[in-house]
Design an enzyme around this catalytic site. Structure first.
Site, PDB file in Angstrom:
ATOM      1  CB  ALA A 176      87.079  32.327  92.529  1.00  0.00           C
TER       2      ALA A 176
ATOM      3  CD  GLU B  14      76.310  22.657  87.737  1.00  0.00           C
ATOM      4  OE1 GLU B  14      76.259  22.518  88.958  1.00  0.00           O
ATOM      5  OE2 GLU B  14      75.516  22.091  86.945  1.00  0.00           O
TER       6      GLU B  14
ATOM      7  CB  ALA C  75      85.093  35.951  88.613  1.00  0.00           C
TER       8      ALA C  75
ATOM      9  CD1 TRP D  95      67.500  21.923  98.972  1.00  0.00           C
ATOM     10  CD2 TRP D  95      69.091  22.272  97.434  1.00  0.00           C
ATOM     11  NE1 TRP D  95      68.143  20.725  98.737  1.00  0.00           N
ATOM     12  CE2 TRP D  95      69.119  20.915  97.799  1.00  0.00           C
ATOM     13  CE3 TRP D  95      69.989  22.733  96.492  1.00  0.00           C
ATOM     14  CZ2 TRP D  95      70.039  20.007  97.235  1.00  0.00           C
ATOM     15  CZ3 TRP D  95      70.884  21.836  95.944  1.00  0.00           C
ATOM     16  CH2 TRP D  95      70.900  20.489  96.314  1.00  0.00           C
TER      17      TRP D  95
ATOM     18  CD  GLU E  55      72.778  14.711  56.262  1.00  0.00           C
ATOM     19  OE1 GLU E  55      73.094  14.041  57.281  1.00  0.00           O
ATOM     20  OE2 GLU E  55      73.434  15.689  55.857  1.00  0.00           O
TER      21      GLU E  55
ATOM     22  CB  ALA F 226      77.915  35.265 105.543  1.00  0.00           C
TER      23      ALA F 226
ATOM     24  CG  HIS G 242      76.685  11.853  59.072  1.00  0.00           C
ATOM     25  ND1 HIS G 242      77.430  12.491  58.118  1.00  0.00           N
ATOM     26  CD2 HIS G 242      77.492  11.723  60.162  1.00  0.00           C
ATOM     27  CE1 HIS G 242      78.642  12.731  58.593  1.00  0.00           C
ATOM     28  NE2 HIS G 242      78.709  12.282  59.829  1.00  0.00           N
TER      29      HIS G 242
END
Lengths: 341, 341
Positions: B265, B261, B268, B165, B46, B159, B44
């Protein structure tokens, strides 16, 4: 020059076919005269500033956004002659006048009279300030601003067409202010017939500044299809707009600043024709998903061709919405209607 | 606390199921110990900071982003006991631990030993820093970031599907850095089969930090259709991803940070299920027009329902592209998988 440019902005969109010029007369570090092209084009900015300065013009510096004119007209004497007569010592100019009647003759006349002349101060800002006048001179068409109001995912409406409201009151008020700086506003036939938009300026005190309404009819340039003939003036409940049948027909409009407000097919038609100089993108922090896209087919050949065309010129927050202003990159083609396909 | 938060960021996405905690020990205005949860969860923060400070811990101040644990485990003693034993005079804590095994018992143990304890310093930043751990605790699922890379008109491809890119090298490098801070990365079946994305981290020195790959199969939630059964592990050229058949199945992933990523669809489907906590929006200054939209139907009832859900948390320029980071508004519903439809 910044002060002169601010004055020049006062009548942007209301001096056609004259440029909107701003002018200050400075003497002893103090502004003694302010002028800007008056609505309709006269008096010119220099005439107004000199009249305000009166006798204090003698020995003063005149700062003006465009080369003073060298041609007298029935509406007034040439401004370069007025400056010589007033006895100014120095003239600082942002841009030379592309008008062949002046075309550096104004500067020559000032220098011949012994006046010191500096040219090119804040030239880029002056070019932006007089974009309408300069675009008309260079490309024989109005300077075209395309306005889009979208969600983060680029929708201008839900799938069923609901579009009120995507952006908030601050963004809508800003858009009305933009209308007031344009002589003409254009929508596509679909938007005109479906939404019956009033396209007026709904800002207190600016109601009288609503632009001339123009409707793009015919099928916009898609896949090389020919545009249908103009429908000419069609009376409507909102009054008679001007109908045009192709984006290139904007050359005939009595306007040097045209605001294109949509819809998607009309926006795409102007982009296809390379007839958009400036993009106003209002974006609301919402996701619509599966809504109507902002743009139809713009005829992009490859993705690589989309790059390098637009430069972010300004961005600001308007309430919860964001406005981005993009300008066509200098290297990107700007079309004159006669050279468009 | 800012220093402790910076340390906490070092292992974000690599301490699951433990929180990524940062800790500094301060004595006489000087930092004498630094610690952060090590990959895998132990030691941890601490314990590491105290070990580094050694004898200088006595009388010092411990600044830590999460309440020190009160439960000993086979992997180490409780941090609150370590702090008592080290003789620190004061402990400053950003957030109380929601873990029922600690749940303010760590603070009580410190106070019982006479240590001054302050809680709530930079609590909002600590909440963001440990979003994965806290989301898992509160909603029994990973913290979900949705990444979109779009044109100004909201397209993720032309389309015909061409998408390389849209954004430039700086934006893509930033996106790979985001991958390195996530234990898992998810795409839809369509993207997986069409693009065969490697979904790895292509940054020098971080190649080993590539997240677990997850593919959403079945038909994403559309119009209430049932998702098809899981296809389970399917070997592929790129190795075996984990297949899930519904966004809600992310609860079962061995990850507290999930990066979604695409495609449209899948994005959404996660938005429909109210399973997106953070939106990374990379935008290139290009217009595609008539391309593939970023989002499919997200099940929006009315336009008004889209408002008030997202808050701009960060924005930066990445080359010619712009990154905007939106966070779900606190008032907006956050779903646990078990409560999702």
């Amino acid at each position: 020059m910044r002060a002169a440019l601010a004055l020049a902005g006062r009548t942007r969109g209301r001096t056609t076919p004259n440029p909107n010029v701003g002018c200050v007369i400075v003497r002893g570090g103090r502004i003694v005269g302010r002028g800007w092209t008056q609505p309709g084009g006269r008096p010119h900015a220099e005439a107004m500033a000199l009249a305000q300065a009166g006798a204090e013009s003698r020995g003063a510096t005149c700062v003006v956004t465009l080369e003073p004119c060298a041609h007298a007209s029935p509406r007034g004497p040439a401004c370069s002659d007025l400056l010589v007569a007033a006895g100014v010592a120095r003239v600082v100019i942002a841009l030379q006048d592309p008008d062949p009647r002046t075309a550096s003759r104004g500067i020559a006349r000032l220098r011949a009279a012994g006046i010191a002349v500096t040219v090119g101060v804040e030239a880029a800002a002056a070019t932006a300030s007089m974009a309408g006048f300069l675009t008309r001179r260079a490309h024989r068409r109005p300077f075209v601003t395309l306005k889009l109001a979208t969600s983060l995912d680029g929708c201008i409406a839900r799938a069923d067409g609901e579009s009120r409201w995507i952006t908030g009151p601050a963004a809508r008020a800003h858009a009305h202010g933009e209308r007031a700086r344009h002589e003409a506003i254009l929508v596509g036939r679909g938007t005109w017939e479906t939404d019956a938009p009033s396209l007026d300026v709904r800002l207190p005190g600016l109601e009288g500044r609503s632009p001339t309404r123009v409707v793009l009819s015919g099928r916009p340039h898609t896949s090389g299809a020919e545009a249908s003939p103009s429908l000419s003036a069609q009376p409507g409940a909102m009054g008679d707009p001007i109908w045009i049948n192709s984006p290139t027909a904007i050359a005939t409009l009595p306007a040097d600043h045209l605001l294109v407000e949509g819809g998607a097919a009309t926006a795409a038609a102007f982009l296809r024709a390379e007839l958009v100089d400036r993009l106003l993108l209002y974006r609301a922090p919402i996701l619509i998903g599966g809504g109507l896209p902002a743009l139809g087919d713009v005829g992009l050949g490859r993705l690589a061709d989309a790059h390098g065309r637009w430069r972010l010129a300004d961005a600001r927050q308007l309430g919860s919405d964001r406005l981005e202003v993009y300008e066509r990159q200098p290297c990107s083609p700007a079309s004159s209607p006669t050279s468009a396909p």
